[in-house]
Design a protein around this motif. Structure first.
Motif, PDB file in Angstrom:
ATOM      1  N   UNK A   2      40.800  47.373  53.753  1.00  0.00           N
ATOM      2  CA  UNK A   2      40.579  47.119  52.148  1.00  0.00           C
ATOM      3  C   UNK A   2      41.886  47.247  51.422  1.00  0.00           C
ATOM      4  N   UNK A   3      41.954  46.288  50.730  1.00  0.00           N
ATOM      5  CA  UNK A   3      43.212  46.205  49.992  1.00  0.00           C
ATOM      6  C   UNK A   3      43.269  47.266  49.011  1.00  0.00           C
ATOM      7  N   UNK A   4      44.660  47.754  48.674  1.00  0.00           N
ATOM      8  CA  UNK A   4      45.048  49.054  47.775  1.00  0.00           C
ATOM      9  C   UNK A   4      45.192  48.321  46.347  1.00  0.00           C
ATOM     10  N   UNK A   5      45.317  49.248  45.303  1.00  0.00           N
ATOM     11  CA  UNK A   5      45.446  48.911  44.012  1.00  0.00           C
ATOM     12  C   UNK A   5      46.906  48.493  43.783  1.00  0.00           C
ATOM     13  N   UNK A   6      46.952  47.665  42.892  1.00  0.00           N
ATOM     14  CA  UNK A   6      48.440  47.065  42.359  1.00  0.00           C
ATOM     15  C   UNK A   6      49.089  48.566  41.962  1.00  0.00           C
ATOM     16  N   UNK A   7      48.430  49.337  41.246  1.00  0.00           N
ATOM     17  CA  UNK A   7      49.101  50.554  40.754  1.00  0.00           C
ATOM     18  C   UNK A   7      49.629  51.351  41.993  1.00  0.00           C
ATOM     19  N   UNK A   8      48.931  51.453  43.146  1.00  0.00           N
ATOM     20  CA  UNK A   8      49.805  51.970  44.139  1.00  0.00           C
ATOM     21  C   UNK A   8      51.044  51.492  44.735  1.00  0.00           C
ATOM     22  N   UNK A   9      50.888  50.168  44.682  1.00  0.00           N
ATOM     23  CA  UNK A   9      52.222  49.354  44.993  1.00  0.00           C
ATOM     24  C   UNK A   9      53.184  49.614  44.061  1.00  0.00           C
ATOM     25  N   UNK A  10      52.999  49.667  42.857  1.00  0.00           N
ATOM     26  CA  UNK A  10      53.953  49.656  41.629  1.00  0.00           C
ATOM     27  C   UNK A  10      54.605  51.206  41.720  1.00  0.00           C
ATOM     28  N   UNK A  11      53.731  52.169  42.102  1.00  0.00           N
ATOM     29  CA  UNK A  11      54.490  53.364  42.355  1.00  0.00           C
ATOM     30  C   UNK A  11      55.524  53.419  43.471  1.00  0.00           C
TER      31      UNK A  11
ATOM     32  N   UNK B 215      32.800  40.016  46.738  1.00  0.00           N
ATOM     33  CA  UNK B 215      33.506  40.194  47.980  1.00  0.00           C
ATOM     34  C   UNK B 215      34.308  41.279  47.965  1.00  0.00           C
ATOM     35  N   UNK B 216      34.307  41.803  49.318  1.00  0.00           N
ATOM     36  CA  UNK B 216      35.226  43.131  49.858  1.00  0.00           C
ATOM     37  C   UNK B 216      36.624  42.544  49.711  1.00  0.00           C
ATOM     38  N   UNK B 217      37.927  42.921  48.956  1.00  0.00           N
ATOM     39  CA  UNK B 217      38.906  42.302  49.207  1.00  0.00           C
ATOM     40  C   UNK B 217      39.652  43.092  50.368  1.00  0.00           C
TER      41      UNK B 217
ATOM     42  N   UNK C  24      26.006  57.408  51.184  1.00  0.00           N
ATOM     43  CA  UNK C  24      27.145  58.032  50.850  1.00  0.00           C
ATOM     44  C   UNK C  24      28.248  57.776  51.650  1.00  0.00           C
ATOM     45  N   UNK C  25      28.121  57.536  52.953  1.00  0.00           N
ATOM     46  CA  UNK C  25      29.341  57.071  53.736  1.00  0.00           C
ATOM     47  C   UNK C  25      29.818  55.855  53.297  1.00  0.00           C
ATOM     48  N   UNK C  26      28.771  55.113  52.859  1.00  0.00           N
ATOM     49  CA  UNK C  26      29.482  53.440  52.228  1.00  0.00           C
ATOM     50  C   UNK C  26      30.209  53.680  51.199  1.00  0.00           C
ATOM     51  N   UNK C  27      30.336  54.778  50.388  1.00  0.00           N
ATOM     52  CA  UNK C  27      31.206  54.853  49.334  1.00  0.00           C
ATOM     53  C   UNK C  27      32.615  54.419  49.149  1.00  0.00           C
ATOM     54  N   UNK C  28      33.145  53.616  48.399  1.00  0.00           N
ATOM     55  CA  UNK C  28      34.371  52.951  48.291  1.00  0.00           C
ATOM     56  C   UNK C  28      35.368  53.712  47.290  1.00  0.00           C
ATOM     57  N   UNK C  29      34.645  53.543  46.114  1.00  0.00           N
ATOM     58  CA  UNK C  29      35.501  54.125  44.941  1.00  0.00           C
ATOM     59  C   UNK C  29      34.665  54.267  43.639  1.00  0.00           C
ATOM     60  N   UNK C  30      35.165  54.820  42.552  1.00  0.00           N
ATOM     61  CA  UNK C  30      34.184  55.209  41.654  1.00  0.00           C
ATOM     62  C   UNK C  30      35.154  55.203  40.200  1.00  0.00           C
ATOM     63  N   UNK C  31      34.599  54.290  39.086  1.00  0.00           N
ATOM     64  CA  UNK C  31      35.341  54.306  37.986  1.00  0.00           C
ATOM     65  C   UNK C  31      34.484  55.233  36.840  1.00  0.00           C
ATOM     66  N   UNK C  32      34.698  54.847  35.515  1.00  0.00           N
ATOM     67  CA  UNK C  32      34.056  55.764  34.492  1.00  0.00           C
ATOM     68  C   UNK C  32      32.607  55.746  34.432  1.00  0.00           C
ATOM     69  N   UNK C  33      32.059  54.481  34.975  1.00  0.00           N
ATOM     70  CA  UNK C  33      30.725  54.077  34.802  1.00  0.00           C
ATOM     71  C   UNK C  33      30.039  53.723  35.994  1.00  0.00           C
ATOM     72  N   UNK C  34      30.956  53.138  37.120  1.00  0.00           N
ATOM     73  CA  UNK C  34      30.509  52.455  38.306  1.00  0.00           C
ATOM     74  C   UNK C  34      30.905  52.882  39.370  1.00  0.00           C
ATOM     75  N   UNK C  35      30.277  52.865  40.229  1.00  0.00           N
ATOM     76  CA  UNK C  35      30.657  53.150  41.933  1.00  0.00           C
ATOM     77  C   UNK C  35      30.546  51.722  42.710  1.00  0.00           C
ATOM     78  N   UNK C  36      31.430  51.787  43.518  1.00  0.00           N
ATOM     79  CA  UNK C  36      31.339  50.663  44.774  1.00  0.00           C
ATOM     80  C   UNK C  36      31.100  51.153  45.714  1.00  0.00           C
TER      81      UNK C  36
END
Length: 187
Positions: free
Chosen positions: A92-101, A83-85, A6-18
């Protein structure tokens, strides 16, 4: 079997986790998590298949996609390694959505043009999952950025034979690009 904690968890979508790869902090593991409303993850199957096609095709330039390193069995289910971006400072790089805000889309016009051209030049099909939250903005420096698609690779259409012909693949890419721009980037 790779043990993901669990400590290695990065993010989660509707079906998958990274998860951060436990043995390599430059890689991440995508797994289909339990109770995701689907027994099998078609999204992962399509993505893995498409990564394999790109490797077979000899793709050398992974600038706008995370590099693929294969499939893996984990304690959290079947997964694959990419690859981890990261930004130039190691974050770790942030989402494009973050920067568009934070900024207007005009600030990223040059990056968007290079991003689109990458898909056209390499005949890489993306699906309707390409949205700002599924694109990372990798900072190469304070003023140089790359957009990287982390989810939405491959075609979800039933009829994919035209994708093998560059002319038709580029037409599909342009149509999908226009939908992407109209849905997410126009105000």
């Amino acid at each position: 079997m790779l043990i993901l904690e669990d400590k290695d968890f990065i993010a989660k979508g509707s079906e998958r986790a990274c998860y951060l790869h436990p043995k390599d902090n430059n890689k991440t593991v995508k797994v289909t998590y339990e109770n995701n409303k689907r027994e099998k993850n078609k999204q992962s199957q399509k993505e893995i298949s498409y990564y394999k096609q790109l490797q077979k095709k000899g793709l050398k330039n992974w600038k706008h996609l995370p590099q693929y390193f294969g499939e893996v069995k984990t304690n959290k289910g079947h997964g694959f390694i990419i690859e981890l971006i990261k930004d130039y400072d190691g974050q770790v790089s942030k989402s494009f959505a973050y920067y568009l805000k934070e900024n207007d889309v005009e600030k990223y016009k040059r990056e968007l043009e290079k991003y689109k051209q990458y898909f056209i030049d390499n005949c890489i099909i993306f699906n309707y999952g390409m949205m700002p939250k599924n694109i990372l903005l990798r900072k190469n420096s304070e003023t140089d950025f790359d957009l990287v698609l982390i989810d939405g690779l491959g075609d979800v259409s039933h009829f994919t034979l035209p994708n093998k012909i560059p002319y038709f693949a580029r037409r599909r890419i342009n149509r999908r690009w226009d939908k992407f721009v109209n849905k997410y980037l126009k105000k």
